[in-house]
Design a protein around this motif. Structure first.
Motif, PDB file in Angstrom:
ATOM      1  N   ALA A   1      42.389  61.711  35.856  1.00 61.32           N
ATOM      2  CA  ALA A   1      43.172  61.368  34.670  1.00 61.32           C
ATOM      3  C   ALA A   1      42.310  60.662  33.621  1.00 61.32           C
ATOM      4  N   THR A   2      41.466  59.748  34.075  1.00 62.44           N
ATOM      5  CA  THR A   2      40.574  59.001  33.180  1.00 62.44           C
ATOM      6  C   THR A   2      39.212  58.864  33.863  1.00 62.44           C
ATOM      7  N   ASP A   3      38.246  58.374  33.114  1.00 60.15           N
ATOM      8  CA  ASP A   3      36.894  58.181  33.643  1.00 60.15           C
ATOM      9  C   ASP A   3      36.680  56.702  33.948  1.00 60.15           C
ATOM     10  N   PRO A   4      36.660  56.310  35.248  1.00 57.04           N
ATOM     11  CA  PRO A   4      36.499  54.904  35.603  1.00 57.04           C
ATOM     12  C   PRO A   4      35.051  54.498  35.867  1.00 57.04           C
TER      13      PRO A   4
ATOM     14  N   LEU B   1      31.118  50.989  38.502  1.00 59.59           N
ATOM     15  CA  LEU B   1      29.734  50.512  38.586  1.00 59.59           C
ATOM     16  C   LEU B   1      29.664  48.998  38.436  1.00 59.59           C
ATOM     17  N   ASP B   2      30.405  48.450  37.479  1.00 62.73           N
ATOM     18  CA  ASP B   2      30.411  46.994  37.290  1.00 62.73           C
ATOM     19  C   ASP B   2      30.906  46.302  38.549  1.00 62.73           C
TER      20      ASP B   2
ATOM     21  N   GLN C   1      28.423  43.329  44.966  1.00 66.77           N
ATOM     22  CA  GLN C   1      27.332  43.685  45.868  1.00 66.77           C
ATOM     23  C   GLN C   1      27.825  44.515  47.063  1.00 66.77           C
ATOM     24  N   ILE C   2      28.617  45.540  46.732  1.00 68.71           N
ATOM     25  CA  ILE C   2      29.097  46.463  47.767  1.00 68.71           C
ATOM     26  C   ILE C   2      27.888  47.257  48.270  1.00 68.71           C
ATOM     27  N   PRO C   3      27.683  47.363  49.581  1.00 67.70           N
ATOM     28  CA  PRO C   3      26.435  47.930  50.124  1.00 67.70           C
ATOM     29  C   PRO C   3      26.382  49.459  50.028  1.00 67.70           C
ATOM     30  N   VAL C   4      26.244  49.970  48.815  1.00 62.80           N
ATOM     31  CA  VAL C   4      26.190  51.419  48.619  1.00 62.80           C
ATOM     32  C   VAL C   4      24.855  51.812  48.006  1.00 62.80           C
TER      33      VAL C   4
ATOM     34  N   THR D   1      42.568  43.651  36.401  1.00 63.90           N
ATOM     35  CA  THR D   1      42.254  42.245  36.137  1.00 63.90           C
ATOM     36  C   THR D   1      40.744  42.126  35.957  1.00 63.90           C
ATOM     37  N   GLN D   2      40.281  40.909  35.798  1.00 64.07           N
ATOM     38  CA  GLN D   2      38.840  40.698  35.628  1.00 64.07           C
ATOM     39  C   GLN D   2      38.068  41.165  36.852  1.00 64.07           C
ATOM     40  N   GLN D   3      38.704  41.076  38.037  1.00 60.79           N
ATOM     41  CA  GLN D   3      38.037  41.516  39.269  1.00 60.79           C
ATOM     42  C   GLN D   3      37.950  43.040  39.350  1.00 60.79           C
ATOM     43  N   LEU D   4      38.783  43.742  38.606  1.00 57.58           N
ATOM     44  CA  LEU D   4      38.816  45.198  38.503  1.00 57.58           C
ATOM     45  C   LEU D   4      39.452  45.882  39.714  1.00 57.58           C
ATOM     46  N   TYR D   5      38.903  45.698  40.904  1.00 59.37           N
ATOM     47  CA  TYR D   5      39.397  46.394  42.090  1.00 59.37           C
ATOM     48  C   TYR D   5      39.532  45.425  43.262  1.00 59.37           C
TER      49      TYR D   5
END
Length: 489
Positions: free
Chosen positions: A383-386, A391-392, A398-401, A477-481
């Motif tokens: 639907a949209t480009d997140p 990425l932010d 610091q998700i280990p990807v 929110t500011q945390q995003l996810y």
């Protein structure tokens, strides 16, 4: 939008009749679904302005064995008259018996030989939260008892019981007998009725667009005009055939509500109501559980659904209001290996896991290197480009990807990028097949979604032979996810 003029008395009467025909058509659809799913005490016929049942003749659901359901349907053009003591005890405009007195007379007539009954006052009027007895209504049973029977005669409840008993021309014991049989099915506004009927038609394998709903109501109106006051199951099936409403088979129903109450919950084979356990006062801002409720508890409730289905269930419809992470979890709970055809109403279409398609639809892929660890991040952008938000978030948390794969339709993200159920199934399979290859070198997947709820459901349904997957919910929110669920795959 300009203000609408006040409706005329004729307009209100027509709207009230329409409301009643929709309620009756809902009963007709229930009868068909009960027969298809072998309900233990099915609706076998529907009465409309039925003979010999007193003042609860508007709509009658005749069951195989009593209690039958007798409804008095009351429509209001506005919200100026909530259901309360004044409304129930007021004499009619012609000085005749009050609504409560008429209900009591019908109850006495119908139970004279000891036959149990189920009575309902069904209305788009709202209950009065300040009324001593109506405020005690249990939203689950729609009954005022047992709370209305509590406390002595000098209490507010007791005094109200006395006034109600006098107005109904019953003893207080008789009043409580009536209240044990009388449901107050209130706040059924037209939109609520449409939503409930729409999902019931989905679950019955019927067309469920606006035209189909009103075709059924029009058929009921014609039967009443022709003097046909009892509609048999055979009559209803013939109407469905002649109106060309049948498009599939009946389904069991799973209701998952996290944003707003689901009108279909009362008809569901399994219902999860988390509306009051999510943060926020509005469906538009509810995005995560409110402590002490947790995502893990919600996942456990969702994953219990397949085990609560009737024996032999092969087709399930999902109803309710839920965001993308819970929708994915529902799909994963009913993965294709369970042999269940899972479906959901996506606007005016039915998106089903068994929908035929010509070939998997491979998404376009954008790769973003991160080098934060060994896992794989995946963002489904329909639907949209997140991309930037994901990425932010990955960098900040610091998700280990090692990288982010952005998967999108070939034409790019947009609201109508998935035109129909076949395209949705093909894209879900295409995404899964691509990730089966892409995840081989990674121990886990981190999944982000931006698309229609139906695709999230179908994607979860196809999510097998992959890697353990952490599913994130968009918090706005500011945390995003926020991490919602971990799905074994």
């Amino acid at each position: 939008m300009p203000d609408l003029p006040a409706p005329s008395s004729t307009g209100v009467r027509i709207a009230g009749d329409r409301y009643q025909w929709l309620v009756a058509w809902q009963g007709c659809v229930t009868a068909v679904r009960d027969a298809a799913l072998h309900a233990p005490n099915p609706v076998v016929g529907v009465g409309v302005e039925a003979d010999g049942v007193g003042n609860v003749d508007d709509v009658v659901l005749y069951r195989k064995t009593p209690p039958h359901t007798y409804m008095q349907v009351k429509y209001a053009a506005d919200s100026s008259t909530p259901v309360n003591e004044d409304y129930l005890l007021k004499l009619s405009d012609q000085g005749g018996p009050s609504i409560l007195r008429r209900l009591a007379q019908a109850w006495q007539q119908l139970t004279e030989d000891g036959t149990p009954v189920d009575l309902a006052l069904l209305s788009n009027r709202s209950p009065d939260a300040e009324d001593p007895l109506i405020s005690l209504r249990d939203s689950r049973t729609q009954l005022l008892v047992p709370k209305a029977a509590q406390q002595g005669p000098r209490s507010k409840k007791g005094q109200a019981r006395g006034r109600w008993a006098e107005g109904a021309d019953l003893s207080e014991e008789g009043l409580l007998g009536l209240l044990n049989a009388l449901r107050f099915d209130l706040a059924r506004d037209v939109m609520h009725l449409h939503e409930h009927l729409r999902m019931l038609m989905v679950a019955t394998g019927l067309r469920f667009d606006e035209e189909a709903m009103h075709a059924g109501a029009d058929w009921v109106a014609r039967q009443v005009a022709d003097g046909q006051r009892r509609l048999s199951l055979a009559d209803i099936r013939e109407a469905i055939r002649s109106l060309r409403l049948e498009v599939g088979s009946s389904r069991a129903v799973v209701s998952i509500a996290t944003l707003k109450p689901d009108p279909m919950a009362e008809d569901a084979d399994y219902a999860v109501d988390w509306v009051d356990r999510f943060e926020g006062d509005s469906p538009y801002v509810k995005r995560r559980p409110q402590a002490p409720a947790t995502w893990a508890q919600l996942q456990a409730d969702i994953e219990a659904a397949p085990y609560r289905m009737p024996p032999g269930t092969s087709a399930v419809a999902v109803s309710g209001s839920l965001r993308l992470a819970p929708a994915f979890a529902v799909g994963a709970a009913f993965r294709m290996v369970t042999g269940v055809d899972l479906a959901v109403a996506q606007r005016d279409q039915l998106w089903s896991s068994d929908e035929a398609y010509e070939a998997p639809l491979a998404p376009a892929v954008d790769e973003h290197a991160l080098d934060l660890g060994q896992d794989l991040a995946v963002a489904v952008a329909v639907a949209t480009d997140p991309t930037q938000d994901v990425l932010d978030f990955l960098r900040e948390q610091q998700i280990p990807v090692s990288q982010l794969l952005l998967l999108r339709p070939r034409g790019g993200p947009k609201d109508n990028s998935i035109p129909d159920a076949a395209a949705a199934s093909a894209l879900a399979v295409g995404i899964r097949d691509l990730l089966r290859r892409a995840c081989r070198a990674h121990p886990a997947i981190h999944l982000f979604q931006a698309g229609p709820m139906g695709l999230a459901l179908l994607l979860g349904n196809r999510w097998n032979r992959l890697r353990p997957t952490t599913v994130y919910e968009d918090l706005n929110t500011q945390q995003l996810y926020e991490k919602a669920f971990v799905i074994d795959a």
